[in-house]
Write an enzyme that holds these catalytic residues in place. Structure first.
Site, PDB file in Angstrom:
ATOM      1  N   LYS A  22       0.844  -1.209   0.000  1.00 39.45           N
ATOM      2  CA  LYS A  22       0.000   0.000   0.000  1.00 39.45           C
ATOM      3  C   LYS A  22       0.871   1.248   0.000  1.00 39.45           C
ATOM      4  CE  LYS A  22      -3.972  -2.138   0.087  1.00 39.45           C
ATOM      5  NZ  LYS A  22      -4.802  -2.150  -1.145  1.00 39.45           N
ATOM      6  N   ARG A  23       2.076   1.101  -0.518  1.00 37.71           N
ATOM      7  CA  ARG A  23       3.010   2.229  -0.678  1.00 37.71           C
ATOM      8  C   ARG A  23       3.254   2.960   0.646  1.00 37.71           C
ATOM      9  NH1 ARG A  23       3.416  -1.090  -4.308  1.00 37.71           N
ATOM     10  NH2 ARG A  23       3.143  -0.541  -6.490  1.00 37.71           N
ATOM     11  N   ALA A  59       3.236   7.034   0.645  1.00 38.94           N
ATOM     12  CA  ALA A  59       2.134   7.630  -0.132  1.00 38.94           C
ATOM     13  C   ALA A  59       1.199   8.470   0.724  1.00 38.94           C
ATOM     14  CB  ALA A  59       1.348   6.535  -0.842  1.00 38.94           C
ATOM     15  N   LEU A  61      -1.365   9.669   3.854  1.00 43.49           N
ATOM     16  CA  LEU A  61      -2.527   9.164   4.591  1.00 43.49           C
ATOM     17  C   LEU A  61      -3.144   7.953   3.891  1.00 43.49           C
ATOM     18  CD1 LEU A  61      -4.730   9.863   6.818  1.00 43.49           C
ATOM     19  CD2 LEU A  61      -5.897  11.119   4.983  1.00 43.49           C
ATOM     20  N   LEU A  63      -5.842   6.540   2.432  1.00 43.04           N
ATOM     21  CA  LEU A  63      -7.090   7.138   1.941  1.00 43.04           C
ATOM     22  C   LEU A  63      -8.269   6.187   2.105  1.00 43.04           C
ATOM     23  CD1 LEU A  63      -5.567   8.798  -1.245  1.00 43.04           C
ATOM     24  CD2 LEU A  63      -6.360   9.981   0.804  1.00 43.04           C
ATOM     25  N   GLU A 109       4.939  15.041   5.214  1.00 40.53           N
ATOM     26  CA  GLU A 109       4.792  15.574   6.583  1.00 40.53           C
ATOM     27  C   GLU A 109       5.661  14.782   7.565  1.00 40.53           C
ATOM     28  OE1 GLU A 109       0.376  15.345   6.538  1.00 40.53           O
ATOM     29  OE2 GLU A 109       0.470  17.507   6.917  1.00 40.53           O
ATOM     30  N   GLU A 129      -3.280  16.894  -1.606  1.00 41.27           N
ATOM     31  CA  GLU A 129      -4.506  17.002  -0.813  1.00 41.27           C
ATOM     32  C   GLU A 129      -5.620  17.741  -1.554  1.00 41.27           C
ATOM     33  OE1 GLU A 129      -1.490  17.140   0.386  1.00 41.27           O
ATOM     34  OE2 GLU A 129      -1.406  16.056   2.277  1.00 41.27           O
ATOM     35  N   GLY A 137      -2.916  17.418   7.248  1.00 41.00           N
ATOM     36  CA  GLY A 137      -3.317  17.283   8.652  1.00 41.00           C
ATOM     37  C   GLY A 137      -2.229  16.706   9.530  1.00 41.00           C
TER      38      GLY A 137
HETATM   39  C1  1HE Z   1      -2.898   3.588  -1.196  1.00 41.22           C
HETATM   40  C2  1HE Z   1      -2.352   4.885  -1.076  1.00 41.22           C
HETATM   41  C3  1HE Z   1      -2.865   5.711  -0.063  1.00 41.22           C
HETATM   42  C4  1HE Z   1      -1.376   3.892  -2.717  1.00 41.22           C
HETATM   43  N1  1HE Z   1      -3.832   5.217   0.728  1.00 41.22           N
HETATM   44  N2  1HE Z   1      -3.863   3.155  -0.384  1.00 41.22           N
HETATM   45  N3  1HE Z   1      -1.821  10.313  -0.891  1.00 41.22           N
HETATM   46  C5  1HE Z   1      -2.018  10.340  -2.219  1.00 41.22           C
HETATM   47  O1  1HE Z   1      -2.922  10.967  -2.750  1.00 41.22           O
HETATM   48  C6  1HE Z   1      -1.096   9.451  -3.013  1.00 41.22           C
HETATM   49  C7  1HE Z   1      -1.877   8.318  -3.614  1.00 41.22           C
HETATM   50  N4  1HE Z   1      -0.999   7.326  -4.181  1.00 41.22           N
HETATM   51  C8  1HE Z   1      -0.440   7.491  -5.426  1.00 41.22           C
HETATM   52  O2  1HE Z   1      -0.543   8.499  -6.092  1.00 41.22           O
HETATM   53  C9  1HE Z   1       0.359   6.324  -5.931  1.00 41.22           C
HETATM   54  O3  1HE Z   1      -0.076   5.156  -5.250  1.00 41.22           O
HETATM   55  C10 1HE Z   1       1.889   6.473  -5.750  1.00 41.22           C
HETATM   56  C11 1HE Z   1       2.412   7.551  -6.710  1.00 41.22           C
HETATM   57  C12 1HE Z   1       2.259   6.830  -4.314  1.00 41.22           C
HETATM   58  C13 1HE Z   1       2.555   5.108  -6.076  1.00 41.22           C
HETATM   59  O4  1HE Z   1       2.168   4.672  -7.375  1.00 41.22           O
HETATM   60  P1  1HE Z   1       2.367   3.113  -7.756  1.00 41.22           P
HETATM   61  O5  1HE Z   1       1.988   2.997  -9.211  1.00 41.22           O
HETATM   62  O6  1HE Z   1       3.722   2.672  -7.357  1.00 41.22           O
HETATM   63  O7  1HE Z   1       1.353   2.295  -6.829  1.00 41.22           O
HETATM   64  P2  1HE Z   1      -0.241   2.121  -6.990  1.00 41.22           P
HETATM   65  O8  1HE Z   1      -0.527   1.046  -7.973  1.00 41.22           O
HETATM   66  O9  1HE Z   1      -0.904   3.435  -7.213  1.00 41.22           O
HETATM   67  O10 1HE Z   1      -0.669   1.678  -5.504  1.00 41.22           O
HETATM   68  C14 1HE Z   1      -0.396   0.369  -5.016  1.00 41.22           C
HETATM   69  C15 1HE Z   1      -1.461   0.073  -3.980  1.00 41.22           C
HETATM   70  O11 1HE Z   1      -1.306   0.990  -2.889  1.00 41.22           O
HETATM   71  C16 1HE Z   1      -2.871   0.289  -4.520  1.00 41.22           C
HETATM   72  O12 1HE Z   1      -3.714  -0.635  -3.848  1.00 41.22           O
HETATM   73  P3  1HE Z   1      -4.217  -1.997  -4.596  1.00 41.22           P
HETATM   74  O13 1HE Z   1      -5.082  -2.656  -3.559  1.00 41.22           O
HETATM   75  O14 1HE Z   1      -4.954  -1.519  -5.830  1.00 41.22           O
HETATM   76  O15 1HE Z   1      -2.965  -2.764  -4.921  1.00 41.22           O
HETATM   77  C17 1HE Z   1      -3.217   1.674  -4.033  1.00 41.22           C
HETATM   78  O16 1HE Z   1      -4.605   1.906  -3.899  1.00 41.22           O
HETATM   79  C18 1HE Z   1      -2.546   1.677  -2.684  1.00 41.22           C
HETATM   80  N5  1HE Z   1      -2.271   3.019  -2.216  1.00 41.22           N
HETATM   81  N6  1HE Z   1      -1.419   5.047  -2.030  1.00 41.22           N
HETATM   82  C19 1HE Z   1      -4.310   3.977   0.545  1.00 41.22           C
HETATM   83  N7  1HE Z   1      -2.396   6.927   0.146  1.00 41.22           N
HETATM   84  C20 1HE Z   1      -2.753  13.659   7.877  1.00 41.22           C
HETATM   85  S1  1HE Z   1      -3.285  14.352   6.440  1.00 41.22           S
HETATM   86  C21 1HE Z   1      -2.295  13.762   5.169  1.00 41.22           C
HETATM   87  C22 1HE Z   1      -3.054  13.882   3.889  1.00 41.22           C
HETATM   88  C23 1HE Z   1      -2.429  13.063   2.807  1.00 41.22           C
HETATM   89  O17 1HE Z   1      -1.484  12.347   2.993  1.00 41.22           O
HETATM   90  S2  1HE Z   1      -3.165  13.286   1.288  1.00 41.22           S
HETATM   91  C24 1HE Z   1      -2.182  12.381   0.196  1.00 41.22           C
HETATM   92  C25 1HE Z   1      -2.646  10.977   0.050  1.00 41.22           C
END
Ligand code: 1HE
Length: 259
Positions: A22-23, A59, A61, A63, A109, A129, A137
């Protein structure tokens, strides 16, 4: 532990974010494990390194978990991140982060709560975000904004763009950029150096320096005098100063070649 691993290498604690499928997305349980390993590191290490397993540092929070929360649960969750990341930033030990791949959202963060950031050439940085309909957050409004400046953070958040490791260094997000795959080794090396400093000096660097930035110049200088005097009168300072004067320890070296 389910989401992290932990190792003590000499005086340096290594915390590995270990949810690569889940990265390394940060869930509530992940935050609690982080709190537990920080306590362990505080008890036995002199410095620490945080790094990520798999293709990315973090990656942000989780989500999938976040969408199920009520507004008030969200506030408590954010405050808990602040507490735990605060134990890194304003805790007992100097912390180094080794960054590669995605360092985004809450991952940035987390990195911002460490004291020194080392990126490899694959690292990229973003605050998506705005695209997700949420807001930072985990302390970015304070810590990350102070590193890169408000204008750059506003741009990152409004446009959703990513910046590469070299830009991150220019923007003061990271202090080192190293070739692909070398961030952990470099961070461990730097943490080892910090671990060899006088404990009180390290404590003053990580505790007094950021607080002084929040004070008026006059108050900051006043506090600095007390910290300096306290440090200089510790037995360890006396021993270290004598060791230098007796030529038992090395001189200040010339700058390292930038890798
Ligand atoms: C996740 C998450 C996650 C991946 N929560 N499950 N963060 C984001 O908006 C970033 C979202 N993630 C991405 O843009 C990409 O995953 C990455 C660029 C980080 C990596 O890409 P990649 O191609 O290596 O991996 P993937 O195929 O997108 O993800 C692999 C799995 O990880 C996939 O799940 P699967 O069940 O389909 O295999 C994804 O859904 C899962 N995954 N990122 C949950 N973030 C306290 S406030 C803080 C606010 C924030 O942090 S907002 C930013 C959130």
């Amino acid at each position: 532990m389910k989401y992290l691993d932990y190792e003590l290498r000499g005086d340096v604690a290594l915390i590995g974010l270990n949810r690569p499928d889940k990265r390394n997305a940060i869930s509530d349980a992940f935050i609690e494990e982080l709190d537990t390993v920080i306590t362990r590191a505080n008890g036995e290490a002199k410095a620490g390194v945080i790094y990520g397993h798999g293709p990315h540092f973090c990656a942000g929070l989780d989500l999938a978990e976040h969408v199920q929360k009520t507004p008030f649960e969200g506030v408590h969750g954010s405050r808990r991140w602040h507490e735990v990341f605060g134990r890194i930033e304003r805790g007992k030990l100097p912390w180094f982060s080794a960054l590669h791949g995605a360092v985004v959202g809450g991952g940035l963060e987390l990195a911002s709560s460490t004291h020194v950031r080392v990126a490899d050439a694959t690292a990229f940085f973003a605050l998506p975000e705005g695209q997700r309909g949420i807001y930072v957050g985990g302390g970015a409004s304070v810590r990350t904004a102070r590193l890169m400046g408000q204008a750059r953070m506003t741009d990152l958040m409004l446009t959703g763009r990513s910046v590469d490791a070299d830009t991150a260094e220019r923007w003061n997000i990271v202090q080192y950029v190293v070739p692909e795959g070398e961030a952990l080794e470099k961070a461990v090396e730097l943490a080892g150096k910090a671990a060899s400093n006088a404990e009180f000096s390290n404590y003053a660097i990580i505790q007094a320096l950021p607080r002084i930035q929040d004070m008026s110049a006059d108050d900051g200088l006043f506090v600095e005098s007390f910290i300096a005097s306290f440090a200089a009168t510790t037995p360890e300072a006396e021993a270290r100063l004598q060791a230098f004067l007796q030529k038992k320890v090395g001189k200040v070296g010339r700058p390292d070649e930038k890798k």
